[in-house]
Design a protein around this motif. Structure first.
Motif, PDB file in Angstrom:
ATOM      1  N   UNK A  36       0.834  -1.213   0.000  1.00 36.21           N
ATOM      2  CA  UNK A  36       0.000   0.000   0.000  1.00 36.21           C
ATOM      3  C   UNK A  36       0.867   1.260   0.000  1.00 36.21           C
ATOM      4  N   UNK A  37       1.933   1.214   0.764  1.00 36.65           N
ATOM      5  CA  UNK A  37       2.841   2.367   0.805  1.00 36.65           C
ATOM      6  C   UNK A  37       3.457   2.615  -0.573  1.00 36.65           C
ATOM      7  N   UNK A  38       3.860   1.536  -1.242  1.00 41.06           N
ATOM      8  CA  UNK A  38       4.468   1.678  -2.568  1.00 41.06           C
ATOM      9  C   UNK A  38       3.454   2.188  -3.592  1.00 41.06           C
ATOM     10  N   UNK A  39       2.219   1.720  -3.470  1.00 41.04           N
ATOM     11  CA  UNK A  39       1.187   2.186  -4.424  1.00 41.04           C
ATOM     12  C   UNK A  39       0.882   3.668  -4.184  1.00 41.04           C
ATOM     13  N   UNK A  40       0.863   4.082  -2.915  1.00 41.91           N
ATOM     14  CA  UNK A  40       0.655   5.513  -2.615  1.00 41.91           C
ATOM     15  C   UNK A  40       1.771   6.351  -3.240  1.00 41.91           C
ATOM     16  N   UNK A  41       2.977   5.809  -3.217  1.00 40.00           N
ATOM     17  CA  UNK A  41       4.114   6.530  -3.803  1.00 40.00           C
ATOM     18  C   UNK A  41       3.915   6.653  -5.332  1.00 40.00           C
ATOM     19  N   UNK A  42       3.403   5.585  -5.948  1.00 38.81           N
ATOM     20  CA  UNK A  42       3.129   5.641  -7.393  1.00 38.81           C
ATOM     21  C   UNK A  42       2.104   6.743  -7.687  1.00 38.81           C
ATOM     22  N   UNK A  43       1.080   6.826  -6.844  1.00 37.00           N
ATOM     23  CA  UNK A  43       0.049   7.860  -7.036  1.00 37.00           C
ATOM     24  C   UNK A  43       0.664   9.260  -6.925  1.00 37.00           C
ATOM     25  N   UNK A  44       1.542   9.438  -5.958  1.00 36.87           N
ATOM     26  CA  UNK A  44       2.196  10.753  -5.810  1.00 36.87           C
ATOM     27  C   UNK A  44       3.025  11.074  -7.055  1.00 36.87           C
ATOM     28  N   UNK A  45       3.743  10.063  -7.545  1.00 36.08           N
ATOM     29  CA  UNK A  45       4.551  10.275  -8.760  1.00 36.08           C
ATOM     30  C   UNK A  45       3.662  10.672  -9.937  1.00 36.08           C
ATOM     31  N   UNK A  46       2.522   9.987 -10.074  1.00 40.32           N
ATOM     32  CA  UNK A  46       1.600  10.297 -11.177  1.00 40.32           C
ATOM     33  C   UNK A  46       1.167  11.756 -11.096  1.00 40.32           C
ATOM     34  N   UNK A  47       0.845  12.211  -9.907  1.00 39.12           N
ATOM     35  CA  UNK A  47       0.360  13.596  -9.763  1.00 39.12           C
ATOM     36  C   UNK A  47       1.451  14.626 -10.046  1.00 39.12           C
ATOM     37  N   UNK A  48       2.685  14.225  -9.822  1.00 42.67           N
ATOM     38  CA  UNK A  48       3.787  15.132 -10.181  1.00 42.67           C
ATOM     39  C   UNK A  48       3.978  15.168 -11.696  1.00 42.67           C
ATOM     40  N   UNK A  49       3.892  14.000 -12.318  1.00 46.09           N
ATOM     41  CA  UNK A  49       4.140  13.907 -13.762  1.00 46.09           C
ATOM     42  C   UNK A  49       2.971  14.442 -14.581  1.00 46.09           C
ATOM     43  N   UNK A  50       1.735  14.189 -14.100  1.00 39.24           N
ATOM     44  CA  UNK A  50       0.543  14.615 -14.841  1.00 39.24           C
ATOM     45  C   UNK A  50      -0.382  15.360 -13.868  1.00 39.24           C
ATOM     46  N   UNK A  51      -0.093  16.637 -13.625  1.00 36.77           N
ATOM     47  CA  UNK A  51      -0.824  17.371 -12.582  1.00 36.77           C
ATOM     48  C   UNK A  51      -2.340  17.466 -12.821  1.00 36.77           C
ATOM     49  N   UNK A  52      -2.768  17.287 -14.076  1.00 35.60           N
ATOM     50  CA  UNK A  52      -4.216  17.409 -14.320  1.00 35.60           C
ATOM     51  C   UNK A  52      -4.980  16.129 -13.978  1.00 35.60           C
ATOM     52  N   UNK A  53      -4.265  15.054 -13.643  1.00 34.95           N
ATOM     53  CA  UNK A  53      -4.968  13.811 -13.275  1.00 34.95           C
ATOM     54  C   UNK A  53      -5.862  14.072 -12.067  1.00 34.95           C
ATOM     55  N   UNK A  54      -7.103  13.559 -12.123  1.00 34.87           N
ATOM     56  CA  UNK A  54      -8.054  13.789 -11.031  1.00 34.87           C
ATOM     57  C   UNK A  54      -8.008  12.630 -10.025  1.00 34.87           C
ATOM     58  N   UNK A  55      -8.649  11.523 -10.330  1.00 39.29           N
ATOM     59  CA  UNK A  55      -8.690  10.419  -9.371  1.00 39.29           C
ATOM     60  C   UNK A  55      -7.893   9.211  -9.900  1.00 39.29           C
ATOM     61  N   UNK A  56      -7.342   8.455  -8.947  1.00 36.52           N
ATOM     62  CA  UNK A  56      -6.582   7.248  -9.285  1.00 36.52           C
ATOM     63  C   UNK A  56      -7.112   6.095  -8.421  1.00 36.52           C
ATOM     64  N   UNK A  57      -7.392   4.968  -9.030  1.00 40.53           N
ATOM     65  CA  UNK A  57      -7.798   3.780  -8.263  1.00 40.53           C
ATOM     66  C   UNK A  57      -6.881   2.616  -8.620  1.00 40.53           C
ATOM     67  N   UNK A  58      -6.339   1.971  -7.598  1.00 47.23           N
ATOM     68  CA  UNK A  58      -5.512   0.774  -7.801  1.00 47.23           C
ATOM     69  C   UNK A  58      -6.066  -0.324  -6.889  1.00 47.23           C
ATOM     70  N   UNK A  59      -6.707  -1.290  -7.501  1.00 46.09           N
ATOM     71  CA  UNK A  59      -7.276  -2.418  -6.750  1.00 46.09           C
ATOM     72  C   UNK A  59      -6.522  -3.687  -7.139  1.00 46.09           C
ATOM     73  N   UNK A  60      -6.063  -4.426  -6.138  1.00 42.81           N
ATOM     74  CA  UNK A  60      -5.359  -5.679  -6.424  1.00 42.81           C
ATOM     75  C   UNK A  60      -6.003  -6.802  -5.629  1.00 42.81           C
ATOM     76  N   UNK A  61      -6.239  -7.897  -6.309  1.00 48.15           N
ATOM     77  CA  UNK A  61      -6.809  -9.071  -5.640  1.00 48.15           C
ATOM     78  C   UNK A  61      -5.681  -9.949  -5.097  1.00 48.15           C
TER      79      UNK A  61
END
Lengths: 193, 193
Positions: A65-90
């Motif tokens: 979960x910590x690593x996925x949160x870091x990916x989300x932060x990176x996405x928002x830095x790279x693409x600031x216009x991104x609104x929502x992000x969902x990452x679901x893993x089974x």
């Protein structure tokens, strides 16, 4: 609704229940966005030329979960216009054709959500401690034990050499069978292929 | 199932009913594929800085279907491992946050489906005769007529200048109001913005 009320959100979940594409895509829909891009990783019936009956996923959950949160932060830095992000893993057993991971990203315009989804799945596979284990059709204990004894690859190999379904890096727990359930499951001869 | 039984298929539909992400993604799932990528174009509440209450889509249906089939053929040439492709487009009124288009592509590995989806939506927007028309909140006839008379942009502009939701090229029917419903709807002063 004022756009300040629809603040960007990250939805991250690791769970053993079946994943729903509708549910995950609905999470990221926004009245301010014209684009939702998704990636769905599904279990396929073969792996390195061998038949597979299902995949089984294990995770070091809090670190994942910590690593996925870091990916989300990176996405928002790279693409600031991104609104929502969902990452679901089974986790656990994922039958053929069912989803092991669903990633969804919304943005006002399409390029950002498409690029962000591609980045998310590539980075998740490279850095998140989630492991997959292909299950071959059952063979007799004697046959599989013979395979094991004949010097087939070690336990960690089938967990780590996937290329179409997400998995994480080699986590220390894989090297040390102290994590409950990890060592014993992995060491069963049927895991070797 | 033998892979020869799961032959690659294209699912193309233009319809006025609400689109379902689950339905479209299920169409392309294959036991031979580990990846499904999707793009969903949704109606957003603003367009070029102006509030929008919904979008309205019109298509020259037979030509649109022909063009989408051509896109599918191109995809199969560029990414031969792609299995199934689904392109669903809604016509008529599409409310805020609802999907106007859903594209889904499956492939054994992720790169092909991700790249193919990106190619599909970019090409669809550039070459398929489907037009969108943003609807502003209702204003009085007098006010909108005044706007029209004051030399605001021509009818075709709002139909063609989208950048986040698919639309097609300028089709001759737009230039000639002989296509039933196209001219009269388009010429209403409320269409000008």
């Amino acid at each position: 609704m004022d756009e300040t009320e629809d603040v960007p959100k990250d939805f991250i979940k690791l769970k053993s229940a079946k994943l729903s594409v509708d549910e995950v895509s609905e999470l990221v829909v926004s009245p301010y966005c014209g684009a939702v891009s998704l990636f769905i990783g599904t279990t396929r019936n073969n792996f390195e030329g061998k038949k597979v009956i299902h995949l089984e996923y294990e995770a070091y959950t809090s670190m994942a979960e910590t690593e996925i949160k870091k990916i989300c932060r990176d996405v928002r830095q790279k693409w600031p216009s991104v609104k929502h992000i969902a990452v679901y893993h089974r986790l656990g057993v994922v039958p053929i054709t069912e989803a092991s991971v669903i990633i969804a990203v919304s943005s006002p315009h399409r390029a950002e959500s498409l690029e962000a989804v591609m980045y998310c799945i590539n980075t998740l596979k490279a850095s998140v401690p989630i492991w997959k284990k292909p299950r071959k059709p059952t063979v007799s204990w004697a046959a599989s034990k013979a395979g094991w004894s004949a010097g087939h690859r070690s336990y960690s190999a089938p967990l780590l050499c996937s290329d179409e379904i997400p998995h994480g890096l080699l986590h220390p727990f894989l090297e040390s069978p102290t994590k409950e359930g990890c060592g014993p499951v992995g060491m069963h001869p049927e895991d070797v292929h």
